[in-house]
Design an enzyme around this catalytic site. Structure first.
Site, PDB file in Angstrom:
ATOM      1  N   LYS A  40       2.740 -18.745   6.162  1.00  0.00           N
ATOM      2  CA  LYS A  40       1.461 -18.754   6.886  1.00  0.00           C
ATOM      3  C   LYS A  40       0.328 -18.454   5.929  1.00  0.00           C
ATOM      4  CE  LYS A  40       3.433 -16.928  11.202  1.00  0.00           C
ATOM      5  NZ  LYS A  40       3.549 -15.699  12.011  1.00  0.00           N
ATOM      6  N   GLY A  42      -2.730 -16.657   4.477  1.00  0.00           N
ATOM      7  CA  GLY A  42      -2.994 -15.215   4.569  1.00  0.00           C
ATOM      8  C   GLY A  42      -2.027 -14.416   3.718  1.00  0.00           C
ATOM      9  N   GLY A 117       6.624 -25.459  -2.039  1.00  0.00           N
ATOM     10  CA  GLY A 117       6.176 -26.344  -3.117  1.00  0.00           C
ATOM     11  C   GLY A 117       6.869 -26.051  -4.430  1.00  0.00           C
ATOM     12  N   GLU A 200      10.610  10.275  -6.505  1.00  0.00           N
ATOM     13  CA  GLU A 200       9.871   9.537  -7.547  1.00  0.00           C
ATOM     14  C   GLU A 200      10.422   9.909  -8.919  1.00  0.00           C
ATOM     15  OE1 GLU A 200       7.967   7.508  -9.980  1.00  0.00           O
ATOM     16  OE2 GLU A 200       7.342   7.099  -7.912  1.00  0.00           O
ATOM     17  N   GLY A 264       7.865  -0.911  -5.980  1.00  0.00           N
ATOM     18  CA  GLY A 264       6.921  -1.892  -6.525  1.00  0.00           C
ATOM     19  C   GLY A 264       7.238  -3.311  -6.085  1.00  0.00           C
ATOM     20  N   HIS A 435     -27.551  12.292   4.779  1.00  0.00           N
ATOM     21  CA  HIS A 435     -26.947  13.570   5.192  1.00  0.00           C
ATOM     22  C   HIS A 435     -26.781  13.590   6.713  1.00  0.00           C
ATOM     23  CE1 HIS A 435     -26.175  17.882   5.252  1.00  0.00           C
ATOM     24  NE2 HIS A 435     -27.040  17.987   6.243  1.00  0.00           N
TER      25      HIS A 435
END
Length: 458
Positions: A40, A42, A117, A200, A264, A435
């Site tokens: 799609k 996007g 493609g 991590e 990632g 402000h």
């Protein structure tokens, strides 16, 4: 496809942020454009990335506000999370934006070809046996959610793609990876009531950010009871019908309902014919010069396919750049450091330019200033903590801005202007900031850096 003409000024392979931006700008500039997309228009950002994740994060913020109404004198409580309702809200936003994009494809008279493609020659893309030839070709096939060797995705081991479509809220989750995607999902699930542990391998959360930002985020996560283990490597995972066991190098085993793999994104270059056509690549990424030209004449590449920041707005801007480059407008090359970066967890992390460490490496020294949000009225109203960190080249312009706190992503607009215009503290200090806004925190930070601090709580 109704139009069987197979030639155009520009053929674009991939209809994500980079591809469609390139298509629309090229059409504006009078080019005929063929846009090829197997899914799609996007791309990842709209359907599996930025937009749906931010919808989840807003629902998470609403949940937190309902749960914590008492601190504002509002008698509210959280009855629970209707995950189907959350998904319906998210999907409605995506559907509305998708419909708008489809309308823009038609309005710009871009020929849209649906199908996978293959790049078969320096001026041609083939889709289901039909060849589409362009004077120029843009490769914009994006990225995919990576995993680690030996860690197969399936069942209770998922990536962000599956996490966005869960029809239940897990009770216990392990998030593998403390970068942008990992901390965003950790934040959502914690707000929805789950027990979350982030693992991590590098020494800190959001390791690509300034070390100060990592410390601020880690402090906030501790307060929110989001567990995290940094500097520890993952060694394996086994799943059963009832859960998943995650093994760490430290010898520890974590039990959970789900393991989110957020290590990632990799370049979507395989299977598109790039290598066979002779496109220069490095670790699967398509390499380009600063004008986004590949090694093949008339062939450009944009977005996540090109080494660098994997951000939708980077691909979008690169798409516009390439269209203008092809049209002979000689646009100014994009400075990667000048691209704003926002992590939308709670609290948010927003930055542009260099970290303190990068500035010291580049200039040999750096001047820094931190302005704490405790000195900002609107931040007190929002009950958020964090701050603004400025990094300055010695006696020179400000070369880095990092902010941590709720909603600070909305401040990145002024921050990226400051960096990209190479502003000195004295240039920004006289500017008037409304402000009470969080935007004032930027103004106060620059007042302090210009030598006239008024409300410094750094």
């Amino acid at each position: 496809m109704t139009d069987t003409s197979a030639t155009a000024d520009l053929v674009i392979l991939g209809g994500g942020s980079g591809g469609y931006a390139c298509a629309f700008r090229a059409a504006e500039l009078g080019m005929s454009v063929i846009l090829v997309e197997k899914d799609k228009v996007g791309g990842t950002c709209l359907h599996r990335g930025c937009i749906p994740t931010k919808a989840l994060l807003h629902a998470a913020e609403v949940a937190d506000l309902a749960r914590e109404g008492d601190q504002f004198g509002v008698k509210s409580s959280l009855e629970g999370i209707d995950i189907n309702g959350v998904n319906s809200y998210k999907d409605k936003i995506v559907a509305g934006l998708y419909k708008g994009l489809q309308g823009l494809v038609k309005a710009n008279k871009v020929t849209f070809v649906e199908g996978a493609g293959t790049f078969v020659a320096p001026n041609a893309v083939e889709v289901d046996g039909t060849r589409y030839t362009g004077k120029n070709v843009v490769l914009a096939t994006g990225s995919y959610a990576r995993t680690l060797p030996g860690l197969e995705i399936g069942g209770r081991i998922i990536t962000s793609d599956q996490a966005l479509n869960l029809d239940y809220i897990p009770e216990k989750v392990v998030v593998l990876g403390g970068g942008v995607i990992g901390v965003e999902f950790a934040s959502v699930w914690r707000s929805f009531g789950a027990e979350v542990t982030v693992v991590e391998a590098l020494p800190r959360l959001v390791p690509a950010e300034d070390e100060w930002a990592s410390k601020q985020l880690e402090r906030a996560f501790r307060k929110r009871k989001i567990a995290f283990k940094t500097g520890v490597r993952f060694t394996g995972a086994t799943q059963s019908e009832t859960g998943v066991s995650v093994s760490l190098e430290s010898g520890e085993t974590l039990e959970a309902d789900l393991l989110l793999v957020a290590v990632g994104r990799g370049p979507n270059s395989a299977g598109h014919g790039y290598e066979e056509a002779g496109v220069a690549m490095e670790r699967g990424f398509v390499t380009t010069d600063d004008r986004l030209r590949t090694n093949l004449p008339g062939v450009y590449a944009v977005g996540d396919l090109v080494p660098g920041l994997q951000l939708a707005h980077r691909g979008f801007q690169q798409g516009i750049f390439v269209a203008e480059e092809i049209a002979g407008l000689a646009p100014k090359p994009i400075d990667e450091a000048g691209i704003p970066r926002v992590t939308y967890c709670n609290p948010e992390v927003a930055s542009v330019g260099l970290t303190e460490a990068q500035a010291k490496e580049k200039f040999g020294a750096a001047e820094t200033l931190v302005y704490a949000l405790s000195g900002n009225g609107k931040s007190q109203i929002l009950k958020t903590s964090g701050g603004v960190k400025l990094v300055r080249e010695p006696n020179g312009p400000v070369v880095g801005i990092t902010m941590v706190g709720e909603r600070v992503g909305e401040l990145i607009g002024e921050a990226q202007l400051i960096y990209n215009w190479e502003a000195f503290p004295e240039d920004v200090a006289p500017l008037v900031h409304a402000h009470p806004t969080q935007n004032e925190a930027l103004g106060e930070a620059f007042l302090a850096l210009a030598g006239k601090p008024l409300h410094v709580h750094g």
